[in-house]
Scaffold this motif. Structure first.
Motif, short mmCIF file in Angstrom:
data_model
loop_
_atom_site.label_atom_id
_atom_site.label_comp_id
_atom_site.label_asym_id
_atom_site.label_seq_id
_atom_site.Cartn_x
_atom_site.Cartn_y
_atom_site.Cartn_z
N ASP A 9 0.73 -1.13 0.01
CA ASP A 9 -0.20 -0.04 -0.07
C ASP A 9 0.83 1.21 -0.11
OD1 ASP A 9 0.46 0.96 2.84
OD2 ASP A 9 -0.32 -1.19 2.98
N LYS A 10 0.24 2.51 -0.40
CA LYS A 10 1.25 3.55 -0.67
C LYS A 10 0.31 4.86 -0.47
CE LYS A 10 3.73 6.25 -3.95
NZ LYS A 10 3.93 6.34 -5.45
N ARG A 11 0.73 5.77 0.43
CA ARG A 11 -0.09 6.97 0.69
C ARG A 11 0.81 7.88 0.11
NH1 ARG A 11 -1.55 11.67 2.84
NH2 ARG A 11 -3.77 12.26 3.42
N GLU A 12 0.71 8.77 -0.96
CA GLU A 12 1.34 9.75 -1.47
C GLU A 12 1.49 10.92 -0.05
OE1 GLU A 12 -0.60 11.16 -4.91
OE2 GLU A 12 0.00 9.44 -5.94
N ALA A 13 2.56 11.79 -0.22
CA ALA A 13 2.66 12.72 0.81
C ALA A 13 1.85 13.86 0.76
CB ALA A 13 4.19 12.92 0.73
N ASP A 14 1.41 14.62 1.83
CA ASP A 14 0.55 15.84 1.44
C ASP A 14 1.49 16.92 0.99
OD1 ASP A 14 -1.71 14.56 2.50
OD2 ASP A 14 -1.24 15.17 4.50
N ASP A 15 1.08 17.96 0.16
CA ASP A 15 1.60 18.86 -0.07
C ASP A 15 2.11 19.76 1.11
OD1 ASP A 15 2.06 21.87 -1.20
OD2 ASP A 15 1.90 20.78 -3.03
N PRO A 16 3.35 20.39 1.30
CA PRO A 16 3.71 21.42 2.48
C PRO A 16 2.77 22.50 2.64
CG PRO A 16 5.54 20.44 1.06
CD PRO A 16 4.52 20.20 0.47
N ALA A 17 1.98 22.86 1.70
CA ALA A 17 1.16 24.00 1.73
C ALA A 17 -0.25 23.48 2.38
CB ALA A 17 0.71 24.77 0.29
N LEU A 18 -0.58 22.35 2.64
CA LEU A 18 -1.76 21.90 3.19
C LEU A 18 -2.03 22.69 4.42
CD1 LEU A 18 -4.02 19.91 2.92
CD2 LEU A 18 -2.97 18.21 4.24
N ASN A 19 -1.10 22.75 5.42
CA ASN A 19 -1.29 23.44 6.60
C ASN A 19 -1.11 24.90 6.43
OD1 ASN A 19 -2.07 21.16 8.20
ND2 ASN A 19 0.20 20.56 8.28
N PRO A 20 -1.96 25.83 6.91
CA PRO A 20 -1.58 27.29 6.81
C PRO A 20 -0.35 27.55 7.68
CG PRO A 20 -3.62 26.83 8.13
CD PRO A 20 -3.17 25.37 7.55
N ALA A 21 0.30 28.64 7.30
CA ALA A 21 1.17 29.24 8.04
C ALA A 21 0.83 29.91 9.26
CB ALA A 21 2.16 30.25 7.17
N ALA A 22 1.45 29.80 10.33
CA ALA A 22 1.01 30.72 11.62
C ALA A 22 1.56 32.02 11.49
CB ALA A 22 2.00 29.92 12.91
N ALA A 23 1.18 32.76 12.42
CA ALA A 23 1.21 34.04 12.64
C ALA A 23 3.00 34.55 12.21
CB ALA A 23 0.56 35.00 13.90
N ASN A 24 3.56 33.51 13.08
CA ASN A 24 5.11 33.96 12.91
C ASN A 24 5.73 33.31 11.60
OD1 ASN A 24 5.05 31.25 13.24
ND2 ASN A 24 6.17 31.17 15.28
N GLY A 25 4.83 32.84 10.75
CA GLY A 25 5.35 32.37 9.43
C GLY A 25 5.70 31.10 9.34
N THR A 26 5.79 30.14 10.51
CA THR A 26 6.18 28.81 10.44
C THR A 26 4.79 28.04 10.04
OG1 THR A 26 5.36 28.62 13.00
CG2 THR A 26 7.74 29.02 12.46
N ARG A 27 5.14 26.85 9.33
CA ARG A 27 4.09 26.10 9.21
C ARG A 27 4.49 24.53 9.57
NH1 ARG A 27 1.24 26.84 4.26
NH2 ARG A 27 2.78 28.27 3.48
N GLN A 28 3.31 23.79 10.07
CA GLN A 28 3.58 22.52 10.32
C GLN A 28 3.74 21.54 9.06
OE1 GLN A 28 4.20 21.22 13.37
NE2 GLN A 28 3.99 23.50 14.55
N ALA A 29 4.51 20.56 9.31
CA ALA A 29 4.47 19.76 8.33
C ALA A 29 3.19 18.68 8.25
CB ALA A 29 5.76 18.60 8.74
N ALA A 30 3.24 18.54 6.82
CA ALA A 30 2.13 17.87 6.61
C ALA A 30 2.36 16.23 6.67
CB ALA A 30 1.33 17.94 5.25
N LEU A 31 1.27 15.11 6.28
CA LEU A 31 1.58 13.91 6.37
C LEU A 31 2.58 13.49 5.53
CD1 LEU A 31 0.70 11.09 7.91
CD2 LEU A 31 -0.93 10.77 6.08
N PRO A 32 3.39 12.91 6.17
CA PRO A 32 4.69 12.42 4.89
C PRO A 32 3.96 11.12 3.97
CG PRO A 32 5.33 11.35 7.19
CD PRO A 32 4.10 12.45 7.38
N GLY A 33 4.85 10.70 3.16
CA GLY A 33 4.29 9.64 2.39
C GLY A 33 4.58 8.35 3.10
N LEU A 34 3.73 7.23 2.89
CA LEU A 34 3.66 6.22 3.48
C LEU A 34 3.61 5.04 2.43
CD1 LEU A 34 0.65 6.47 6.15
CD2 LEU A 34 3.27 6.99 6.51
#
Length: 666
Positions: A208-233
């Motif tokens: 089985d395979k799940r493609e990685a989420d695009d890094p832009a999936l999670n919105p950037a916080a007020a300080n500009g940091t962005r939490q990583a999205a789900l990696p590929g499996l």
């Protein structure tokens, strides 16, 4: 307001508030026999434990990449992502490390190799080859020893049949939000007799395979940091079994497994061998089994680094079950010898910069004996008592007693009550002062955590009270539990702040590069109380409705004030309706509600963060095109309810997505 302890209730109130020990997960009827909650096979209503069963039909209704996704619908079970986006199973408010995972009764434990809970352990078997999953809620150390302090998940695979059978299944999931990753699953199985009634073979595998989420999936916080999205499996597995039954008294099975799991670049390979003998004699039954697991962590546990390690577990266990005429007893005696080894040259060789590097190998031996006696003391009343004595090389001897009563006062009623103590030994990693790992969010400028030779084992005391009413076409009930965990192993006290670090009582110094070091400690105690309600209604021969609700209040009670534990919703509910609209067409609608949960709880209890409550609904259809072909399709998260990841330990709730599945059988 804390939940009232069930042991302070009046008998009438206790009867009203008690309920089903097992989740009613089958659409038409409950499984007849379970094997995990006692030393011998028992009918589900007679099991001396709170047992829920996820049936094969439940697994077939949806594409299952991680079995934890389905287990999350069981009462008392919540899911955690352990910071890597992959689900792990928590039972009754205790973390995933407290849930023992078994495959056909064999322990699966990747914790030493990956420094996590059970998020890897649930993925070694494709869903198509699972016959059922038995979930025991509450401590089972009296039978299974350490790691069963919170509960047990036993994944039971399909048996070799008397006729040849085979199947192939393909699943695909397409995300409506194109920033989220799609997934695909393929699996096969084939089994049958080589010599009629004597020798059979089974072979299954998949990927089985799940493609990685695009890094832009999670919105950037007020300080500009962005939490990583789900990696590929990526996962793949291949397993085989030979089953030999030379006569009615003896049965031998040989299992070989080879698996590979890739969680966003963190790769594990597992090879397992198991040989089991089962005997049926006039005086009773016997079972003797040897198995060996090799788990190779190809990349290590630190992002951006390659630090391979290898874990080996060898176990010899056995039991003898004897029916006795005196008091209509069933006595079971058993024992276990276990040997664990770990090779980790990067993280088991002392702190970085040490002048003398330590031995990268560590090992431990453990042996145990157990006894369980089932006594039918009165008509309809059975008392099960047992104890297990574990002798751990590093932590000495520990008893894990339990007592459980099951009473059928009338045909439709089942009343039950139980008490148990359990223990959990620290793992090879956190018990070694030479083990260490980067932490505090960075491998270079964060902090560093190490093991501790002076750790004490964790112990728990658990009580539960329940009843079940089976009205034929409908069933209702509720189980109440109260668990207290002592000497909880803890590493939450850590910080990258060099000025603040020395004020922590588990601070041990600085690395040569200036990072503060902290060691594991026994500082926490946890209390978890709650209630688990489940129900099933057969509204017509073609329409079934199931619902369950769990209330869990899990708190860290080690400090001056009790603090709620993170990522544990107090309120969780599941609803499912199954309608056989036509002989060849089945329709299902399900809903899942997760109450608000804390995602950050500072030690001072101030400035806590909570994730809001939310509900998700899914719809699916299954069309039996012919006896050899079944096609399924569905729409998950109908309302497109999503949650953004705000901390590294959170996960994204996938939005609306469509899935299709085809299964061919012969």
């Amino acid at each position: 307001m804390p939940l009232i302890s069930p042991f302070r209730l009046s008998p009438v109130a206790a009867l009203v508030l008690s309920g089903l020990a097992g989740a009613q997960t089958a659409p038409n009827k409950l499984p007849d026999v379970v094997v995990t909650g006692a030393a011998i096979e028992k009918r589900l209503e007679d099991a001396p434990a709170s047992v829920s069963v996820v049936t094969r039909a439940d697994l077939e209704r949806r594409p299952v990449q991680e079995l934890a996704e389905v287990l999350g619908t069981v009462p008392g079970v919540t899911l955690t992502r352990n910071g890597n986006g992959v689900p792990g199973v928590q039972i009754r408010g205790l973390g995933s490390a407290y849930t023992l995972v078994l495959v056909d009764g064999r322990r699966v434990n990747s914790g030493s190799a990956v420094f996590r809970g059970n998020d890897y352990d649930l993925g070694w078997v494709p869903a198509e080859e699972v016959e059922r999953i038995e979930v025991v809620r509450g401590p089972m150390s009296s039978l299974y020893g350490s790691d069963a302090i919170g509960g047990v998940v036993n994944i039971i695979t399909r048996k070799v049949g008397t006729r040849w059978r085979g199947s192939a299944r393909l699943d695909a999931v397409h995300q409506e939000n194109r920033l989220a990753g799609d997934s695909q699953i393929a699996s096969f199985s084939v089994s049958g007799p080589l010599i009629a009634d004597q020798l059979g073979v089974k072979l299954y595998g998949g990927a089985d395979k799940r493609e990685a989420d695009d890094p832009a999936l999670n919105p950037a916080a007020a300080n500009g940091t962005r939490q990583a999205a789900l990696p590929g499996l990526k996962n793949r597995y291949l397993s085989g079994q030979l089953a030999w039954t030379p006569n009615e008294q003896h049965a031998l099975t040989l299992d070989l497994d080879s698996s590979h799991r890739d969680h966003g670049g963190f790769e594990l390979e597992r090879e397992a061998l198991s040989l089991r003998h089962q005997g049926r004699f006039d005086f009773g039954r016997s079972e003797l089994r040897f198995y060996r697991d090799n788990t190779r962590n190809l990349t290590g546990t630190v992002t951006g680094q390659v630090n391979p390690n290898k874990s080996t577990v060898q176990v010899l266990d056995g039991k003898l079950s004897l029916p006795l005429d005196l008091l209509d007893q069933h006595l079971t005696l058993g024992g276990e010898l276990r040997h664990e080894e770990l090779w980790d040259p990067a993280n088991l060789a002392g702190a970085p910069g040490s002048a003398v590097r330590a031995n990268p190998n560590t090992k431990v031996n453990q042996k145990a004996v157990f006894i369980e006696d089932e006594l039918k003391l009165l008509p309809g009343f059975t008392l099960t008592v047992g104890d297990r004595y574990d002798r751990h090389e590093n932590f000495g001897g520990h008893h894990s007693p339990r007592a459980y009563g099951v009473w059928h006062p009338a045909k439709a009623w089942t009343l039950r009550a139980g008490w148990a103590r359990a223990f959990r030994a620290p793992t090879l990693l956190i018990n070694s002062p030479d083990w260490g790992s980067p932490s505090c969010g960075s491998a270079t400028v964060g902090c560093y955590i190490i093991g501790n030779r002076d750790l004490k084992p964790e112990t728990s005391t658990s009580k539960e009270l329940g009843a079940a009413f089976d009205g034929g076409s409908w069933q209702l009930g509720l189980t109440i539990f109260d668990t207290e965990l002592k000497n909880m192993l803890d590493i939450s006290n850590r910080t990258a702040n060099k000025k603040l670090a020395p004020s922590y009582d588990n601070f041990v110094g600085f690395l040569a590069d200036g990072r503060p070091m902290f060691r594991y400690q026994n500082i926490a105690s946890v209390k978890s109380r709650g209630a688990e309600l489940s129900s099933r209604f057969t509204l017509s021969p073609t329409l079934n409705l199931r619902a369950n609700y769990s209330y869990t209040d899990a708190r860290n009670s080690s400090g001056a004030i009790e603090l709620p534990l993170t990522y544990r919703s107090k309120h969780v509910a599941n609803l499912r309706a199954d309608w056989q609209a036509l002989p060849a067409l089945g329709l299902s609608l399900s809903g899942r509600y997760n109450g608000a949960q804390y995602i950050s709880v500072p030690a001072n209890g101030q400035n806590t963060l909570q994730a809001p409550a939310y509900a998700v609904f899914d719809a699916s259809a299954a069309w039996t095109v012919s006896p050899m072909l079944t096609v399924r399709m569905g729409l998950a998260n109908l309302a497109d309810k999503t949650l953004d990841r705000e901390t590294s330990n959170e996960f994204n709730e996938d939005g609306r997505r469509i899935y299709v599945s085809a299964t061919a059988r012969f």
